[in-house]
Motif scaffolding. Structure first.
Motif, PDB file in Angstrom:
ATOM      1  N   VAL A  30      39.331  57.161 160.033  1.00  0.00           N
ATOM      2  CA  VAL A  30      39.870  58.438 159.605  1.00  0.00           C
ATOM      3  C   VAL A  30      39.187  58.807 158.295  1.00  0.00           C
ATOM      4  N   PHE A  31      38.662  60.013 158.243  1.00  0.00           N
ATOM      5  CA  PHE A  31      37.954  60.507 157.077  1.00  0.00           C
ATOM      6  C   PHE A  31      38.727  61.706 156.564  1.00  0.00           C
ATOM      7  N   TYR A  32      39.166  61.669 155.310  1.00  0.00           N
ATOM      8  CA  TYR A  32      39.864  62.841 154.785  1.00  0.00           C
ATOM      9  C   TYR A  32      39.450  63.115 153.345  1.00  0.00           C
ATOM     10  N   ILE A  33      39.465  64.403 153.019  1.00  0.00           N
ATOM     11  CA  ILE A  33      39.063  64.891 151.700  1.00  0.00           C
ATOM     12  C   ILE A  33      40.208  65.729 151.151  1.00  0.00           C
ATOM     13  N   LEU A  34      40.562  65.498 149.914  1.00  0.00           N
ATOM     14  CA  LEU A  34      41.523  66.377 149.256  1.00  0.00           C
ATOM     15  C   LEU A  34      40.794  67.687 149.008  1.00  0.00           C
ATOM     16  N   GLY A  35      41.336  68.779 149.504  1.00  0.00           N
ATOM     17  CA  GLY A  35      40.631  70.056 149.584  1.00  0.00           C
ATOM     18  C   GLY A  35      40.306  70.729 148.276  1.00  0.00           C
ATOM     19  N   ASP A  36      40.774  70.217 147.163  1.00  0.00           N
ATOM     20  CA  ASP A  36      40.457  70.844 145.880  1.00  0.00           C
ATOM     21  C   ASP A  36      39.405  70.072 145.100  1.00  0.00           C
ATOM     22  N   ASN A  37      38.656  69.211 145.781  1.00  0.00           N
ATOM     23  CA  ASN A  37      37.595  68.430 145.145  1.00  0.00           C
ATOM     24  C   ASN A  37      36.253  68.798 145.754  1.00  0.00           C
ATOM     25  N   PHE A  38      35.254  68.941 144.902  1.00  0.00           N
ATOM     26  CA  PHE A  38      33.899  69.289 145.340  1.00  0.00           C
ATOM     27  C   PHE A  38      32.944  68.232 144.820  1.00  0.00           C
ATOM     28  N   PHE A  39      32.063  67.740 145.672  1.00  0.00           N
ATOM     29  CA  PHE A  39      31.103  66.716 145.265  1.00  0.00           C
ATOM     30  C   PHE A  39      29.931  66.737 146.207  1.00  0.00           C
ATOM     31  N   GLU A  40      28.817  66.221 145.700  1.00  0.00           N
ATOM     32  CA  GLU A  40      27.671  66.088 146.584  1.00  0.00           C
ATOM     33  C   GLU A  40      27.930  64.885 147.483  1.00  0.00           C
ATOM     34  N   PHE A  41      27.466  64.971 148.698  1.00  0.00           N
ATOM     35  CA  PHE A  41      27.703  63.903 149.672  1.00  0.00           C
ATOM     36  C   PHE A  41      27.087  62.606 149.177  1.00  0.00           C
ATOM     37  N   ASN A  42      27.735  61.506 149.466  1.00  0.00           N
ATOM     38  CA  ASN A  42      27.226  60.196 149.077  1.00  0.00           C
ATOM     39  C   ASN A  42      27.321  59.252 150.271  1.00  0.00           C
ATOM     40  N   PRO A  43      26.773  58.062 150.142  1.00  0.00           N
ATOM     41  CA  PRO A  43      26.752  57.139 151.294  1.00  0.00           C
ATOM     42  C   PRO A  43      28.059  56.392 151.529  1.00  0.00           C
ATOM     43  N   GLN A 137      33.729  67.697 140.976  1.00  0.00           N
ATOM     44  CA  GLN A 137      34.535  68.644 140.211  1.00  0.00           C
ATOM     45  C   GLN A 137      35.786  68.967 141.001  1.00  0.00           C
ATOM     46  N   CYS A 138      36.929  68.922 140.328  1.00  0.00           N
ATOM     47  CA  CYS A 138      38.163  69.350 140.970  1.00  0.00           C
ATOM     48  C   CYS A 138      38.343  70.844 140.732  1.00  0.00           C
ATOM     49  N   MET A 139      39.249  71.449 141.493  1.00  0.00           N
ATOM     50  CA  MET A 139      39.570  72.862 141.300  1.00  0.00           C
ATOM     51  C   MET A 139      41.080  72.970 141.079  1.00  0.00           C
ATOM     52  N   ASP A 140      41.488  72.656 139.851  1.00  0.00           N
ATOM     53  CA  ASP A 140      42.909  72.673 139.512  1.00  0.00           C
ATOM     54  C   ASP A 140      43.327  73.910 138.736  1.00  0.00           C
ATOM     55  N   THR A 141      42.361  74.606 138.145  1.00  0.00           N
ATOM     56  CA  THR A 141      42.691  75.760 137.308  1.00  0.00           C
ATOM     57  C   THR A 141      41.823  76.954 137.714  1.00  0.00           C
ATOM     58  N   LYS A 142      42.191  78.117 137.211  1.00  0.00           N
ATOM     59  CA  LYS A 142      41.373  79.313 137.454  1.00  0.00           C
ATOM     60  C   LYS A 142      39.981  79.126 136.867  1.00  0.00           C
ATOM     61  N   ARG A 143      39.909  78.500 135.710  1.00  0.00           N
ATOM     62  CA  ARG A 143      38.601  78.225 135.096  1.00  0.00           C
ATOM     63  C   ARG A 143      37.736  77.352 136.012  1.00  0.00           C
ATOM     64  N   ASP A 144      38.325  76.298 136.593  1.00  0.00           N
ATOM     65  CA  ASP A 144      37.600  75.452 137.549  1.00  0.00           C
ATOM     66  C   ASP A 144      37.087  76.297 138.710  1.00  0.00           C
ATOM     67  N   ARG A 145      37.968  77.130 139.263  1.00  0.00           N
ATOM     68  CA  ARG A 145      37.585  77.976 140.400  1.00  0.00           C
ATOM     69  C   ARG A 145      36.443  78.909 140.024  1.00  0.00           C
ATOM     70  N   ASP A 146      36.543  79.550 138.858  1.00  0.00           N
ATOM     71  CA  ASP A 146      35.486  80.464 138.421  1.00  0.00           C
ATOM     72  C   ASP A 146      34.147  79.743 138.271  1.00  0.00           C
ATOM     73  N   ASN A 147      34.165  78.539 137.689  1.00  0.00           N
ATOM     74  CA  ASN A 147      32.928  77.767 137.526  1.00  0.00           C
ATOM     75  C   ASN A 147      32.333  77.374 138.884  1.00  0.00           C
ATOM     76  N   LEU A 148      33.191  76.936 139.809  1.00  0.00           N
ATOM     77  CA  LEU A 148      32.718  76.561 141.140  1.00  0.00           C
ATOM     78  C   LEU A 148      32.172  77.765 141.898  1.00  0.00           C
ATOM     79  N   GLU A 149      32.836  78.904 141.800  1.00  0.00           N
ATOM     80  CA  GLU A 149      32.347  80.122 142.454  1.00  0.00           C
ATOM     81  C   GLU A 149      31.007  80.564 141.871  1.00  0.00           C
ATOM     82  N   GLU A 150      30.847  80.409 140.565  1.00  0.00           N
ATOM     83  CA  GLU A 150      29.576  80.773 139.939  1.00  0.00           C
ATOM     84  C   GLU A 150      28.441  79.890 140.462  1.00  0.00           C
ATOM     85  N   LEU A 151      28.696  78.593 140.590  1.00  0.00           N
ATOM     86  CA  LEU A 151      27.692  77.688 141.168  1.00  0.00           C
ATOM     87  C   LEU A 151      27.357  78.090 142.601  1.00  0.00           C
ATOM     88  N   TRP A 152      28.390  78.385 143.394  1.00  0.00           N
ATOM     89  CA  TRP A 152      28.184  78.763 144.794  1.00  0.00           C
ATOM     90  C   TRP A 152      27.382  80.059 144.900  1.00  0.00           C
TER      91      TRP A 152
END
Length: 162
Positions: A30-43, A137-152
Motif C-alpha cells: 500500500v502506497f499513500y501520500i499525505l495530500g498536503d506534501n510536495f516532494f521530488e520523487f525518490n527511490p 514542502q508542506c502546504m499548511d498555510t496560504k503562504r505555503d500554497r502561494d509559494n508552491l503555486e508560484e513554482l508550478w
C-alpha cells in the motif's frame, strides 16, 4: 493500477485508509501520500523492496517543530512522536509504503494514524525510514500554497513530472 476512494466524511488519515482497505488485494503493498506534501520523487519503493519488508516504510525530512518526529537507529524507526514542542531531528515526510497488515493497527474511524498505529509499529521495530534530502514542502498555510503555486506556474516545481 491506481484506484481512488473518496472520503465523504473528513475523519482523518486512518479513516481514509480503512475505507481504502476494502479495495486492497491481500498481498499488495500500500502506497499513500499525505495530500498536503510536495516532494521530488525518490527511490523509496526500490528501497522498500530491498529491505526485510517492515510493516511501514516512510520518508523522513527535516523540520521537527511543526510535524511528527522520528527517532532512527540504523534506518529502523524506534520511536514516533507527533508534533513535540522541543525537539531536533527528522520528521515524518508524509510519504508511506506499508503492508496490508498495517490496517490491523487501525482500531476504528476515530483512530489518529500518527498516534497509536505508527507509534505501535515503531515500538515493534516494524517502521523504517528513507532519509530524503531532496525537495520537500508542506502546504499548511496560504503562504505555503502561494509559494508552491508560484513554482508550478513558473515551471520550476521539482515534483512536476515532465
Amino acid at each position: 493500477n491506481i484506484e481512488y476512494v473518496i472520503q465523504e466524511e473528513q475523519l482523518g488519515v486512518a479513516h481514509a485508509l480503512l475505507q481504502a482497505s476494502e479495495k486492497i488485494e491481500k498481498n499488495s503493498k500500500v502506497f499513500y501520500i499525505l495530500g498536503d506534501n510536495f516532494f521530488e520523487f525518490n527511490p523509496l519503493l526500490d528501497k522498500f523492496y530491498e529491505t526485510e519488508n517492515p510493516t511501514v516504510y516512510l520518508i523522513e525530512v527535516s523540520n521537527p517543530q511543526e510535524f511528527g518526529v522520528v527517532e532512527i537507529d540504523d534506518n529502523i524507526i524506534v520511536s514516533f512522536e507527533e508534533k513535540p514542542q522541543l525537539h531536533q531531528g527528522w520528521i515524518n515526510g508524509g510519504y508511506f509504503v506499508c503492508e496490508p497488515e498495517f490496517f490491523d493497527f487501525i482500531m476504528g474511524d476515530q483512530t489518529i494514524l500518527e498516534h497509536d498505529p505508527l507509534e505501535k509499529v515503531a515500538s515493534m521495530g516494524e517502521l523504517m525510514a528513507y532519509h530524503h534530502v531532496g525537495y520537500w514542502q508542506c502546504m499548511d498555510t496560504k503562504r505555503d500554497r502561494d509559494n508552491l503555486e508560484e513554482l508550478w506556474n513558473s515551471d520550476k516545481a521539482p515534483w512536476k513530472i515532465k
